[in-house]
Design a protein around this motif. Structure first.
Motif, PDB file in Angstrom:
ATOM      1  N   GLU A  92       0.833  -1.210   0.000  1.00 34.40           N
ATOM      2  CA  GLU A  92       0.000   0.000   0.000  1.00 34.40           C
ATOM      3  C   GLU A  92       0.866   1.257   0.000  1.00 34.40           C
ATOM      4  O   GLU A  92       0.622   2.194  -0.757  1.00 34.40           O
ATOM      5  CB  GLU A  92      -0.894  -0.044   1.241  1.00 34.40           C
ATOM      6  CG  GLU A  92      -1.992   0.965   1.290  1.00 34.40           C
ATOM      7  CD  GLU A  92      -2.876   0.731   2.511  1.00 34.40           C
ATOM      8  OE1 GLU A  92      -3.921   0.062   2.361  1.00 34.40           O
ATOM      9  OE2 GLU A  92      -2.516   1.218   3.607  1.00 34.40           O
ATOM     10  N   LEU A  93       1.901   1.268   0.838  1.00 35.97           N
ATOM     11  CA  LEU A  93       2.798   2.425   0.910  1.00 35.97           C
ATOM     12  C   LEU A  93       3.490   2.635  -0.432  1.00 35.97           C
ATOM     13  O   LEU A  93       3.540   3.761  -0.944  1.00 35.97           O
ATOM     14  CB  LEU A  93       3.826   2.220   2.032  1.00 35.97           C
ATOM     15  CG  LEU A  93       4.673   3.439   2.384  1.00 35.97           C
ATOM     16  CD1 LEU A  93       5.015   3.433   3.863  1.00 35.97           C
ATOM     17  CD2 LEU A  93       5.933   3.525   1.564  1.00 35.97           C
ATOM     18  N   ASP A  94       4.006   1.559  -1.024  1.00 34.30           N
ATOM     19  CA  ASP A  94       4.719   1.680  -2.299  1.00 34.30           C
ATOM     20  C   ASP A  94       3.805   2.173  -3.416  1.00 34.30           C
ATOM     21  O   ASP A  94       4.210   3.003  -4.238  1.00 34.30           O
ATOM     22  CB  ASP A  94       5.336   0.341  -2.690  1.00 34.30           C
ATOM     23  CG  ASP A  94       6.486  -0.073  -1.781  1.00 34.30           C
ATOM     24  OD1 ASP A  94       6.994   0.769  -1.014  1.00 34.30           O
ATOM     25  OD2 ASP A  94       6.872  -1.260  -1.844  1.00 34.30           O
ATOM     26  N   ALA A  99       2.486   6.658  -7.054  1.00 38.02           N
ATOM     27  CA  ALA A  99       1.478   7.530  -7.674  1.00 38.02           C
ATOM     28  C   ALA A  99       1.663   8.988  -7.271  1.00 38.02           C
ATOM     29  O   ALA A  99       1.534   9.888  -8.116  1.00 38.02           O
ATOM     30  CB  ALA A  99       0.081   7.046  -7.298  1.00 38.02           C
ATOM     31  N   LEU A 100       1.946   9.241  -6.009  1.00 37.48           N
ATOM     32  CA  LEU A 100       2.045  10.630  -5.548  1.00 37.48           C
ATOM     33  C   LEU A 100       3.368  11.287  -5.921  1.00 37.48           C
ATOM     34  O   LEU A 100       3.420  12.499  -6.134  1.00 37.48           O
ATOM     35  CB  LEU A 100       1.827  10.701  -4.032  1.00 37.48           C
ATOM     36  CG  LEU A 100       0.396  10.447  -3.576  1.00 37.48           C
ATOM     37  CD1 LEU A 100       0.333  10.273  -2.063  1.00 37.48           C
ATOM     38  CD2 LEU A 100      -0.525  11.570  -4.029  1.00 37.48           C
ATOM     39  N   SER A 101       4.448  10.514  -6.007  1.00 42.69           N
ATOM     40  CA  SER A 101       5.744  11.123  -6.332  1.00 42.69           C
ATOM     41  C   SER A 101       5.950  11.295  -7.835  1.00 42.69           C
ATOM     42  O   SER A 101       6.817  12.061  -8.252  1.00 42.69           O
ATOM     43  CB  SER A 101       6.893  10.311  -5.727  1.00 42.69           C
ATOM     44  OG  SER A 101       6.961   9.024  -6.299  1.00 42.69           O
ATOM     45  N   GLN A 121       3.337  12.854   3.762  1.00 42.53           N
ATOM     46  CA  GLN A 121       4.135  11.910   4.542  1.00 42.53           C
ATOM     47  C   GLN A 121       3.410  10.573   4.465  1.00 42.53           C
ATOM     48  O   GLN A 121       2.270  10.469   4.908  1.00 42.53           O
ATOM     49  CB  GLN A 121       4.220  12.335   6.007  1.00 42.53           C
ATOM     50  CG  GLN A 121       4.856  13.686   6.231  1.00 42.53           C
ATOM     51  CD  GLN A 121       4.759  14.079   7.688  1.00 42.53           C
ATOM     52  OE1 GLN A 121       5.235  13.367   8.564  1.00 42.53           O
ATOM     53  NE2 GLN A 121       4.113  15.203   7.953  1.00 42.53           N
ATOM     54  N   LEU A 122       4.034   9.581   3.858  1.00 43.44           N
ATOM     55  CA  LEU A 122       3.445   8.250   3.776  1.00 43.44           C
ATOM     56  C   LEU A 122       4.159   7.375   4.795  1.00 43.44           C
ATOM     57  O   LEU A 122       5.361   7.111   4.666  1.00 43.44           O
ATOM     58  CB  LEU A 122       3.579   7.690   2.362  1.00 43.44           C
ATOM     59  CG  LEU A 122       2.813   8.477   1.296  1.00 43.44           C
ATOM     60  CD1 LEU A 122       3.060   7.884  -0.080  1.00 43.44           C
ATOM     61  CD2 LEU A 122       1.321   8.525   1.605  1.00 43.44           C
ATOM     62  N   VAL A 123       3.418   6.954   5.803  1.00 43.92           N
ATOM     63  CA  VAL A 123       4.016   6.265   6.944  1.00 43.92           C
ATOM     64  C   VAL A 123       3.201   5.029   7.325  1.00 43.92           C
ATOM     65  O   VAL A 123       1.999   4.962   7.075  1.00 43.92           O
ATOM     66  CB  VAL A 123       4.126   7.210   8.163  1.00 43.92           C
ATOM     67  CG1 VAL A 123       4.961   8.442   7.837  1.00 43.92           C
ATOM     68  CG2 VAL A 123       2.760   7.619   8.667  1.00 43.92           C
ATOM     69  N   PRO A 124       3.869   4.040   7.970  1.00 45.27           N
ATOM     70  CA  PRO A 124       3.113   2.890   8.452  1.00 45.27           C
ATOM     71  C   PRO A 124       2.166   3.306   9.581  1.00 45.27           C
ATOM     72  O   PRO A 124       2.483   4.194  10.378  1.00 45.27           O
ATOM     73  CB  PRO A 124       4.186   1.926   8.965  1.00 45.27           C
ATOM     74  CG  PRO A 124       5.438   2.711   9.071  1.00 45.27           C
ATOM     75  CD  PRO A 124       5.297   3.931   8.226  1.00 45.27           C
ATOM     76  N   ARG A 125       1.020   2.665   9.627  1.00 41.27           N
ATOM     77  CA  ARG A 125       0.017   2.969  10.653  1.00 41.27           C
ATOM     78  C   ARG A 125       0.585   2.792  12.069  1.00 41.27           C
ATOM     79  O   ARG A 125       0.163   3.439  13.004  1.00 41.27           O
ATOM     80  CB  ARG A 125      -1.213   2.086  10.439  1.00 41.27           C
ATOM     81  CG  ARG A 125      -2.451   2.634  11.110  1.00 41.27           C
ATOM     82  CD  ARG A 125      -3.723   1.944  10.666  1.00 41.27           C
ATOM     83  NE  ARG A 125      -4.029   2.059   9.253  1.00 41.27           N
ATOM     84  CZ  ARG A 125      -4.627   3.107   8.684  1.00 41.27           C
ATOM     85  NH1 ARG A 125      -4.957   4.160   9.403  1.00 41.27           N
ATOM     86  NH2 ARG A 125      -4.889   3.110   7.386  1.00 41.27           N
ATOM     87  N   ARG A 150      11.701   6.762   0.850  1.00 37.12           N
ATOM     88  CA  ARG A 150      10.464   5.995   0.984  1.00 37.12           C
ATOM     89  C   ARG A 150      10.684   5.041   2.149  1.00 37.12           C
ATOM     90  O   ARG A 150      11.732   4.398   2.259  1.00 37.12           O
ATOM     91  CB  ARG A 150      10.183   5.211  -0.298  1.00 37.12           C
ATOM     92  CG  ARG A 150       8.938   4.347  -0.226  1.00 37.12           C
ATOM     93  CD  ARG A 150       8.829   3.390  -1.399  1.00 37.12           C
ATOM     94  NE  ARG A 150      10.028   2.651  -1.689  1.00 37.12           N
ATOM     95  CZ  ARG A 150      10.426   1.543  -1.060  1.00 37.12           C
ATOM     96  NH1 ARG A 150       9.712   1.044  -0.079  1.00 37.12           N
ATOM     97  NH2 ARG A 150      11.540   0.953  -1.402  1.00 37.12           N
ATOM     98  N   LEU A 151       9.727   4.960   3.037  1.00 34.55           N
ATOM     99  CA  LEU A 151       9.905   4.154   4.247  1.00 34.55           C
ATOM    100  C   LEU A 151       9.791   2.664   3.947  1.00 34.55           C
ATOM    101  O   LEU A 151       8.985   2.230   3.124  1.00 34.55           O
ATOM    102  CB  LEU A 151       8.877   4.547   5.309  1.00 34.55           C
ATOM    103  CG  LEU A 151       8.950   5.997   5.796  1.00 34.55           C
ATOM    104  CD1 LEU A 151       7.987   6.220   6.963  1.00 34.55           C
ATOM    105  CD2 LEU A 151      10.367   6.390   6.190  1.00 34.55           C
TER     106      LEU A 151
END
Length: 164
Positions: A92-94, A99-101, A121-125, A150-151
């Motif tokens: 999901e993060l990837d 898409a956003l970058s 900021q795309l981060v784990p829940r 990217r995390l």
């Protein structure tokens, strides 16, 4: 709905809202409003926007409401205001990161700027939990996070568990 965030765009409000709502569940465009007038009318005084073009897009991301406004070039986005997208897993993060970058700019620590100039900021829940509580675990997670663009959720999990 009492208070919502208004995001200022220079003509890309609808495209931005369509992208954002495509990436998050429980999301969608709720309403699109247009500047007054007919398409053949000259641009509205003081707006630099053609008559009948999109004025605002009211949309929802995972239950939170936003208003995208086509206000013009006067106020560009800044990283001082960003949206945080919590992700349940690496896939999901990837997907969201890609898409956003695209057409934007990737930064460090899970931050990116999308093609419309908005920072994310795309981060784990689990990140808020990992950064609170045990100070040693927090320090390990924070140290790992600071070295990433990217995390990588597995790496952050190992840091939290002291296995990195």
């Amino acid at each position: 709905m009492g208070v919502i965030l208004c995001l200022w765009f220079d003509g890309q409000a609808q495209a931005a809202a369509e992208l954002y709502t495509s990436l998050f569940p429980e999301s969608g465009i709720l309403a699109i409003n247009h500047y007054p007038g007919q398409e053949a009318d000259p641009p509205l005084p003081g707006t630099h926007r053609p008559a009948a073009s999109v004025l605002t897009v009211h949309f929802r991301l995972e239950g939170s409401h936003y208003l995208a406004l086509n206000g013009g070039p006067q106020f560009p986005h800044t990283p001082a205001c960003s949206l945080v997208g919590y992700c349940d897993n690496q896939l999901e993060l990837d997907k969201r990161w890609q898409a956003l970058s695209e057409g934007g700019r990737a930064d460090q620590c899970g931050w990116l700027q999308d093609r419309f100039g908005l920072s994310w900021q795309l981060v784990p829940r689990q990140l808020p939990q990992w950064l609170s509580g045990d100070p040693a675990a927090s320090a390990r997670v924070f140290g790992a996070l600071m070295r990433m663009g990217r995390l990588d959720i597995a790496t952050l999990q190992r840091a939290y568990e002291g296995k990195a």
